[in-house]
Design an enzyme around this catalytic site. Sequence first.
Site, PDB file in Angstrom:
ATOM      1  N   GLN A  77      24.740  11.607 -69.493  1.00 27.07           N
ATOM      2  CA  GLN A  77      23.509  10.959 -69.043  1.00 27.07           C
ATOM      3  C   GLN A  77      22.295  11.883 -69.200  1.00 27.07           C
ATOM      4  OE1 GLN A  77      22.591   7.940 -68.265  1.00 27.07           O
ATOM      5  NE2 GLN A  77      24.631   7.151 -68.712  1.00 27.07           N
ATOM      6  N   SER A  78      22.266  12.616 -70.288  1.00 34.56           N
ATOM      7  CA  SER A  78      21.175  13.556 -70.540  1.00 34.56           C
ATOM      8  C   SER A  78      19.842  12.851 -70.770  1.00 34.56           C
ATOM      9  CB  SER A  78      21.518  14.406 -71.772  1.00 34.56           C
ATOM     10  OG  SER A  78      20.395  15.098 -72.240  1.00 34.56           O
TER      11      SER A  78
END
EC number: 3.5.99.7
Length: 338
Positions: A77-78
């Site tokens: 989930q960067s």
Amino acid sequence: MNLSKFKRYPLTFGPSPITPLKRLSEHLGGKVELYAKREDCNSGLAFGGNKTRKLEYLVPEAIDGGYDTLVSIGGIQSNQTRQVAAVAAHLGMKCVLVQENWVNYSDALYDRVGNIEMSRIMGADVRLDSAGFDIGIRPSWEKAMSDVEESGGKPFPIPAGCSEHPYGGLGFVRFADEVRQQEEELGFKFDYIVVCSVTGSTHAGMLVGFAADGRAQRVIGIDASAKPEKTRAQVLRIAQNTAKLVELGREITAEDVVLDTRYAYPEYGLPNEGTLEAIRLCARLEGVLTDPVYEGKSMHGMIDMVRNGEFPEGSKVLYAHLGGVPALNAYSFLFKDG
């Protein structure tokens, strides 16, 4: 201090707005005035965020060097990889993203919603990798660059958080310049600046920028890495390099790095009860959303410090909202009841 000698490719709308957090301030007793500088809405490129500001100083090198593929890395989930994908699309470049398993969180949709979903929609080549969280250069990222070269492309490396790039701190030196201009319009100076700190270049650049007017130690980093010694060392190293680049005129020392380690637990990417309370409180009092990985932890830190009386009465505190809200979708189970 000389920032103007560096090329900058505009990716943001302009200076990000500073807004008062009046209801949150009043809820916490009204003795400290809280404000937010809204990096979460600084650009029209896929929700923007702090990495978009940093990329303004990396992009000229990619364009001038004839690179055709931006290669970056982050967790599943960067926010970084989403912003790199957006910039690649904007520039007409290809994009390869390595998404490692940095967070020990299990959700059926974790790798299909939020940031990673947006990156796929924008056409990035997304590669999942099982490696866990750490700070520094990663083998999976180096391999991705080799793959691009082997296929005939020219990869431009963008490290996690832009932090290992020599120019990774420049965007947030400019952030401090923006704040000074906005302070002139507001008619006062902020006593403290609160910012989330993990890979280090946001905190480092800000530290250097505010060192120019004697406020380096008024920049309070809230650790969200749960690896504080690595983060502290990285902030110091990047700040020292950035200070030389911009000709600050003084050396940055370990004493300049203020890093509060109380709020990162239990580990990177996992919120604690204080994180969740801070997310809900800010959302319900201000309509301002924060995420469980980064901004929820820095918001928790700021709220806790106000409650504990750690800011002198009458202080004006600026919260740097770095973005990250798209990741909320990946933590929907935690908020199923609001």
